[in-house]
Design a protein around this motif. Structure first.
Motif, PDB file in Angstrom:
ATOM      1  N   ILE A 168       0.805  -1.229   0.000  1.00  0.00           N
ATOM      2  CA  ILE A 168       0.000   0.000   0.000  1.00  0.00           C
ATOM      3  C   ILE A 168       0.837   1.279   0.000  1.00  0.00           C
ATOM      4  O   ILE A 168       0.548   2.202  -0.781  1.00  0.00           O
ATOM      5  CB  ILE A 168      -1.001  -0.030   1.178  1.00  0.00           C
ATOM      6  N   PRO A 169       1.906   1.406   0.817  1.00  0.00           N
ATOM      7  CA  PRO A 169       2.682   2.661   0.779  1.00  0.00           C
ATOM      8  C   PRO A 169       3.256   2.965  -0.603  1.00  0.00           C
ATOM      9  O   PRO A 169       3.356   4.137  -0.991  1.00  0.00           O
ATOM     10  CB  PRO A 169       3.800   2.410   1.806  1.00  0.00           C
ATOM     11  N   HIS A 170       3.619   1.933  -1.339  1.00  0.00           N
ATOM     12  CA  HIS A 170       4.263   2.121  -2.633  1.00  0.00           C
ATOM     13  C   HIS A 170       3.237   2.245  -3.765  1.00  0.00           C
ATOM     14  O   HIS A 170       3.601   2.539  -4.904  1.00  0.00           O
ATOM     15  CB  HIS A 170       5.221   0.968  -2.905  1.00  0.00           C
ATOM     16  N   ILE A 171       1.966   2.024  -3.427  1.00  0.00           N
ATOM     17  CA  ILE A 171       0.875   2.318  -4.360  1.00  0.00           C
ATOM     18  C   ILE A 171       0.406   3.755  -4.147  1.00  0.00           C
ATOM     19  O   ILE A 171       0.209   4.501  -5.108  1.00  0.00           O
ATOM     20  CB  ILE A 171      -0.297   1.331  -4.166  1.00  0.00           C
ATOM     21  N   LEU A 172       0.252   4.143  -2.877  1.00  0.00           N
ATOM     22  CA  LEU A 172      -0.200   5.501  -2.564  1.00  0.00           C
ATOM     23  C   LEU A 172       0.822   6.543  -3.016  1.00  0.00           C
ATOM     24  O   LEU A 172       0.463   7.603  -3.526  1.00  0.00           O
ATOM     25  CB  LEU A 172      -0.454   5.629  -1.058  1.00  0.00           C
ATOM     26  N   PRO A 191       3.352   6.345  -5.601  1.00  0.00           N
ATOM     27  CA  PRO A 191       3.700   5.330  -6.601  1.00  0.00           C
ATOM     28  C   PRO A 191       5.197   5.106  -6.779  1.00  0.00           C
ATOM     29  O   PRO A 191       5.952   6.038  -7.065  1.00  0.00           O
ATOM     30  CB  PRO A 191       3.075   5.890  -7.892  1.00  0.00           C
ATOM     31  N   ASN A 192       5.598   3.863  -6.563  1.00  0.00           N
ATOM     32  CA  ASN A 192       6.990   3.473  -6.783  1.00  0.00           C
ATOM     33  C   ASN A 192       6.982   2.134  -7.519  1.00  0.00           C
ATOM     34  O   ASN A 192       7.050   1.076  -6.902  1.00  0.00           O
ATOM     35  CB  ASN A 192       7.741   3.357  -5.456  1.00  0.00           C
ATOM     36  N   PRO A 193       6.875   2.183  -8.854  1.00  0.00           N
ATOM     37  CA  PRO A 193       6.785   0.942  -9.628  1.00  0.00           C
ATOM     38  C   PRO A 193       7.955  -0.005  -9.398  1.00  0.00           C
ATOM     39  O   PRO A 193       7.755  -1.228  -9.395  1.00  0.00           O
ATOM     40  CB  PRO A 193       6.747   1.440 -11.082  1.00  0.00           C
ATOM     41  N   GLN A 194       9.164   0.514  -9.196  1.00  0.00           N
ATOM     42  CA  GLN A 194      10.315  -0.359  -9.033  1.00  0.00           C
ATOM     43  C   GLN A 194      10.211  -1.184  -7.756  1.00  0.00           C
ATOM     44  O   GLN A 194      10.503  -2.390  -7.754  1.00  0.00           O
ATOM     45  CB  GLN A 194      11.613   0.452  -9.016  1.00  0.00           C
ATOM     46  N   ILE A 195       9.783  -0.553  -6.656  1.00  0.00           N
ATOM     47  CA  ILE A 195       9.642  -1.306  -5.409  1.00  0.00           C
ATOM     48  C   ILE A 195       8.517  -2.334  -5.550  1.00  0.00           C
ATOM     49  O   ILE A 195       8.637  -3.473  -5.077  1.00  0.00           O
ATOM     50  CB  ILE A 195       9.388  -0.360  -4.224  1.00  0.00           C
ATOM     51  N   LEU A 196       7.428  -1.968  -6.211  1.00  0.00           N
ATOM     52  CA  LEU A 196       6.338  -2.921  -6.427  1.00  0.00           C
ATOM     53  C   LEU A 196       6.826  -4.120  -7.239  1.00  0.00           C
ATOM     54  O   LEU A 196       6.482  -5.272  -6.935  1.00  0.00           O
ATOM     55  CB  LEU A 196       5.170  -2.235  -7.141  1.00  0.00           C
ATOM     56  N   GLU A 197       7.631  -3.856  -8.259  1.00  0.00           N
ATOM     57  CA  GLU A 197       8.181  -4.965  -9.046  1.00  0.00           C
ATOM     58  C   GLU A 197       9.080  -5.843  -8.186  1.00  0.00           C
ATOM     59  O   GLU A 197       9.040  -7.080  -8.279  1.00  0.00           O
ATOM     60  CB  GLU A 197       8.970  -4.423 -10.242  1.00  0.00           C
ATOM     61  N   ASP A 198       9.887  -5.217  -7.336  1.00  0.00           N
ATOM     62  CA  ASP A 198      10.759  -5.997  -6.453  1.00  0.00           C
ATOM     63  C   ASP A 198       9.940  -6.878  -5.511  1.00  0.00           C
ATOM     64  O   ASP A 198      10.334  -8.020  -5.209  1.00  0.00           O
ATOM     65  CB  ASP A 198      11.654  -5.066  -5.640  1.00  0.00           C
TER      66      ASP A 198
END
Length: 277
Positions: A194-198, A200-207
């Motif tokens: 959720i923090p990386h969606i709110l 937006p950090n696509p790289q962390i989500l991919e990781d």
């Protein structure tokens, strides 16, 4: 069209992996079938067939094939299933009532099919058909046909397009199954995402969704299958080098929209959950 999403747990990672493994086999064997025919670039050129223009269709032969086949599939309710995505727009409604699927995926409009179709036509087809195209040229030269007329076109437009569509549908399903992977991993631990969606950090989500060891084994498995069954394009590896990154793009894009329309209270409730899958 029937689906296996109405029973069991469609978000079980073991079940998802089983589906993806079967799709790998389907894609490889369909590519082998397509490689038997020459490139036939005319099939992919819009406006190349006067016969289609005469009936009011200005797209390519393959696009016309897709439209006709997907129209039938739509009537048979194929695209009411959450794991099926058409390449054609403005399709007819099903002639029978859709199956009642559980709410599996978060509502979204992500469809990677335009990218899949473009790469398939521009990159995959020319490479996997190279051997058949060269063989055709040699055969034509033996008959006294030389120059540009000796290459590429064997006239098997119907047979080649039929296989093209089977390949495209399998690749589409394989790529869009990334949504199931993302939803499963999101529900397992929403607070990690959720923090990386709110913010937006696509790289962390991919990781967060990437498991290097699982990916390494996947590539080894695909390489082995390709070397065993499809030596004419095993060394190039373009299908797998494209499908895996595109699947990740779909997974990340799905996560970036996973909270769309949710209230702050909804998000807070999600953040307190873990281990729900």
């Amino acid at each position: 069209m029937q689906s296996n999403l109405t029973s069991g747990d469609p978000l079980s990672l073991d079940r998802i992996r089983s589906v993806l493994t079967r799709l790998e086999d389907t894609i490889i064997f369909d590519l082998i079938e397509r490689a038997q025919f020459a490139h036939n670039p005319r099939m992919y050129q819009r406006g190349a067939f006067k016969e289609l223009h005469d009936i009011g269709f200005d797209g390519s032969w393959l696009e016309w094939f897709l439209k006709e086949i997907e129209s039938f599939h739509a009537k048979a309710r194929r695209y009411t299933s959450p794991d099926e995505y058409p390449f054609t727009s403005n399709l007819p409604d099903p002639v029978i009532a859709p199956l009642q699927f559980p709410e599996i995926l978060f509502p979204n409009k992500i469809n990677a099919n335009p990218s899949i179709l473009s790469f398939y036509v521009r990159s995959i087809v020319p490479r996997i058909t190279r051997r058949a195209t060269l063989s055709l040229a040699a055969s034509k030269r033996a008959k006294g046909i030389a120059g540009d007329e000796e290459y590429e076109d064997d006239g098997n437009y119907g047979s080649a397009a039929t296989i093209d569509i089977e390949v495209l549908q399998a690749i589409s399903k394989r790529v869009h199954y990334g949504k199931f992977v993302s939803e499963s991993k999101f529900l397992e631990n929403p607070s990690a995402f959720i923090p990386h969606i709110l913010k937006p950090n696509p790289q962390i989500l991919e990781d967060l969704i990437t498991k290097p060891e699982v990916e390494r084994k996947l590539l080894q498995r695909l390489r082995g299958k390709a070397e065993t069954y499809a030596q004419e394009f095993a060394a190039d590896g373009s299908p797998k080098r494209y499908i895996i990154p595109l699947t990740k793009e779909v997974e990340v894009e799905y996560l970036l929209h996973r909270l769309d329309g949710l209230s702050e209270d909804d998000v807070r409730r999600l953040e307190t959950k873990s281990g729900t899958v």
